[in-house]
Scaffold this active site. Structure first.
Site, mmCIF file in Angstrom:
data_model
loop_
_atom_site.group_PDB
_atom_site.id
_atom_site.type_symbol
_atom_site.label_atom_id
_atom_site.label_comp_id
_atom_site.label_asym_id
_atom_site.label_seq_id
_atom_site.Cartn_x
_atom_site.Cartn_y
_atom_site.Cartn_z
ATOM 1 N N SER A 1 32.420 -18.575 -14.304
ATOM 2 C CA SER A 1 32.328 -18.440 -12.856
ATOM 3 C C SER A 1 31.078 -19.181 -12.359
ATOM 4 C CB SER A 1 32.333 -16.965 -12.460
ATOM 5 O OG SER A 1 32.596 -16.811 -11.098
ATOM 6 N N ASP B 1 43.586 -17.475 -9.464
ATOM 7 C CA ASP B 1 42.200 -17.101 -9.197
ATOM 8 C C ASP B 1 41.888 -17.343 -7.721
ATOM 9 O OD1 ASP B 1 39.452 -16.690 -9.176
ATOM 10 O OD2 ASP B 1 39.103 -17.773 -11.038
ATOM 11 N N HIS C 1 41.051 -14.293 -11.615
ATOM 12 C CA HIS C 1 39.674 -14.629 -11.990
ATOM 13 C C HIS C 1 39.261 -14.008 -13.317
ATOM 14 C CE1 HIS C 1 35.760 -16.257 -11.033
ATOM 15 N NE2 HIS C 1 35.178 -15.091 -11.232
#
Length: 697
Positions: free
Chosen positions: A550, A637, A670
């Site tokens: 991320s 995501d 995600h």
């Protein structure tokens, strides 16, 4: 081996602040385009081919992880009302099973549950495996039982987009009620169990509106309780442990504001503002009763960089403040949990989490002590306003997750359970310590190291190293145990965490020095940590891999450009590598909210050019010999869109990078794939790739 997919290059000029950038892979953003889907599938096929030689190693690691996990297991029951609530897993099942059993009156000692042995009087509230049937992805969002224990609320997500459908079951009849609320951010029961409070999101996926749904009424008659119009602010809500107040909170990365609704009255009444919103001031509120008076315990950072803890009268929140824990530079106060007779304060000192018990009468805070030099500890599973025990979680890099109950009368820590690790795991066979690297500006950056002692201590000879980093949002990478990590430690790998600026390990100033116009410190700190491990004889560039996900994936992309020859491989999970493009488009999920973290390049030329100087996608070098790179992403995501790593990989290949792979989950979000066996297989894939990059495959 077949050639890597070569994405078509199509001119797409983006112009801001007099600067133009031709983005030839922007067409990959069209998620529903058959051409884009075909490209992603081609990337997956190529990755399958390129990693086919690791199939046996992947299976070996998967079996190692599986063999160390007690697959049929139970959590420590937590008492709420007249019931013990717990979850359990069964061998061969992907998801947890949520259960309860009746509690004897005044018995606060949790029942000892034996894996595989039926629990007397068990009620299965929700079986995640049943819920997931027929779906490639399943994630459970909200899970709540009404205070009178007669109703269950749960909220599944079957796509990975973090939009949940709230459902309700009558636990006395087993009937699923007609009340169904789609596309929510989650919700919970009101204390009387007759209504649900829930949030919905705007077009940018921002939770912005709070609703009240009364059971048995149409959803289109739901009452709007609160709306936050400012696009920089997220909305959330909860009920105090005392069950007295509904707390409505709105916040950006740097500013927050909270409102209370007294549940002794009408829940639809006008919420009471606690403190007015002030740019740059964050605060959070809990409810305590001190000498019969309702008090609000407030954690805030107004003129207190590392936060201060105060209390005010609930009847006059903006009145006189009584200081409980004064601001102390370097001691970052993290939060407070209020119970009937005491409070629990979490804070960070010398880079580690601490726990203190707050005496409401004297305002004294007594710290709980633990033996290991590196550890993580905090309250966990304490739903009751009054209990003779305080439930705590504890772990370290070498100590499996442990549950204690602190006896509040005797101050004894009672061991309730430690995560079983099968196969003869012995913590003393592994070492952990903290070292310090000097950054270019002289700042000392902590590095945590974990290793298996039989291979020798780090520095006694060159060892393969897996260096992990994050460095954003004041998020700290605290010591924690990992079963999967044993598969690399047992092969001689030293696992290291670079606690770079932008995280919160060393207090709020550590975070401030790694965000906005100081963001490059995050990247140079990580490189300094890697170079320190090389200079001190722990490893060499040929024997080190880096990993981040991320915002940590942004770190990986930046480091790949800054120091490509320092690593043998880089693993970037759901990486935020096209940061400037995303921050220039306020229509994208999260963009406006994220301006407080990264800056607003759309309206500020200085921010634009600073971000352009480091964003990975726009700084790929044609003169660099990049290491092996693996990018992991998911098509659904909503936080870091799949298009960012897809574009990054395409551009790396065009610049001449020889060994770059993209793996895109076609039914996940995600957090990656759902289901524990699927997650273990995904981690086995990543670990096998890293071991191969280290020459250990």
């Amino acid at each position: 081996m077949t050639n890597a997919p070569a994405a078509a290059r199509r001119s797409h000029i983006r112009t801001h602040h007099g600067d133009s950038f031709d983005d030839p892979y922007e067409w990959l953003r069209e998620k529903d385009s058959p051409e884009v889907v075909a490209h992603l599938e081609a990337e997956n096929a190529y990755t399958d081919t390129a990693t086919a030689h690791l199939a046996d190693l992947r299976e070996t690691i998967f079996q190692e992880i599986k063999g160390r996990v007690q697959e049929t297991d139970l959590s420590v029951p937590s008492r709420r009302g007249d019931w013990w609530y717990y979850s359990r897993s069964e061998e061969g099942s992907q998801y947890g099973i949520h259960c309860r059993a009746a509690a004897a009156p005044d018995d606060w000692t949790p029942p000892t549950l034996e894996p595989g042995v039926p629990v007397p009087g068990e009620e299965i509230l929700l079986d995640g495996n049943v819920e997931a049937e027929g779906h490639e992805f399943f994630s459970l969002g909200s899970f709540d039982v009404s205070d009178d224990a007669t109703r269950l609320l749960w909220a599944p997500d079957y796509d990975g987009d973090e939009l949940y459908t709230i459902r309700v079951r009558d636990l006395t009849t087993g009937e699923t009620l007609a009340d169904e609320i789609p596309r929510t951010g989650g919700g919970f029961f009101t204390p009387d169990g007759t209504a649900i409070v829930y949030t919905t999101r705007d077009d940018a996926w921002r939770p912005d509106t709070l609703w009240l749904h009364r059971l048995g009424t149409p959803v289109d008659e739901d009452v709007k309780l609160f709306h936050e119009p400012d696009e920089r602010f997220w909305l959330g809500a909860g009920i105090t442990r005392s069950r007295r107040y509904l707390v409505i909170g709105v916040g950006s990365s740097i500013t927050s504001e909270e409102y209370l609704v007294d549940l002794h009255g009408d829940i639809t009444a006008e919420p009471q503002l606690v403190w007015p919103r002030v740019e740059g001031v964050e605060y959070e509120v809990d409810h305590a009763v001190v000498d019969g008076e309702d008090r609000l315990v407030i954690l805030h950072n107004q003129d207190a960089l590392d936060f201060e803890l105060v209390s005010v009268a609930a009847s006059d929140p903006q009145g006189e403040r009584r200081v409980i824990m004064a601001h102390e530079p370097g001691r970052r106060i993290l939060g407070v949990d209020c119970f009937r007779d005491f409070g629990v304060v979490g804070y960070r000192s010398e880079g580690l989490e601490r726990i203190g018990l707050l005496d409401y009468t004297t305002d004294a805070v007594e710290e709980l002590g633990f033996d290991e030099p590196l550890f993580s500890a905090g309250p966990a599973g304490n739903p009751e306003w009054h209990s003779p025990f305080l439930r705590l979680s504890y772990t370290s890099f070498v100590t499996p997750a442990t549950v204690y109950d602190l006896d509040l009368e005797t101050s004894e820590l009672v061991l309730r359970k430690q995560q079983p690790v099968l196969g003869g795991y012995e913590p003393s066979e592994y070492g952990q310590e903290r070292r310090w690297a000097e950054a270019a500006d002289g700042t000392l950056v902590p590095i945590s190291l974990v290793w298996k002692r039989s291979f020798g201590d780090p520095g006694a000879g060159l060892r393969p190293v897996h260096l992990y980093g994050y460095g954003s949002y004041e998020h700290s990478i605290d010591p924690g145990f990992s079963v999967a990590r044993l598969s690399e430690l047992d092969r001689g790998v030293v696992f290291a965490v670079a606690h770079v600026r932008g995280g919160g390990e060393m207090g709020r100033g550590w975070y401030e020095d790694g965000k906005l116009q100081h963001k490059r410190n995050t990247f140079t700190d990580f490189v300094a940590c890697a170079e320190h491990l090389i200079a001190t004889g722990v490893t060499s560039a040929e024997r080190m891999v880096a990993e981040g996900g991320s915002a940590g994936g942004l770190l990986m992309g930046a480091v790949a450009n800054l120091a490509p020859s320092t690593f043998a491989g880089i693993l970037a999970s759901v990486p935020f590598v096209d940061a400037l493009t995303s921050m220039l488009d306020p229509s994208l999920p999260l963009t406006v909210i994220e301006w407080d973290e990264w800056g607003d390049p759309l309206h500020d030329a200085e921010v634009y050019f600073y971000m352009k100087s480091y964003t990975p996608y726009e700084n790929i070098r044609s003169d660099a010999a990049y290491p092996k790179i693996l990018a992991m992403t998911s098509i659904n995501d909503t936080r870091v869109l799949y298009v960012e790593p897809a574009k990054w990989v395409a551009a790396l290949r065009h610049a001449g990078a020889q060994d770059v792979l993209l793996k895109c989950e076609m039914a996940a979000g995600h957090g990656g794939v759902s289901g524990r066996y699927n997650a273990w297989r995904e981690r086995s894939f990543e670990l096998a790739w890293m071991l191969d990059a280290l020459g250990l495959a």
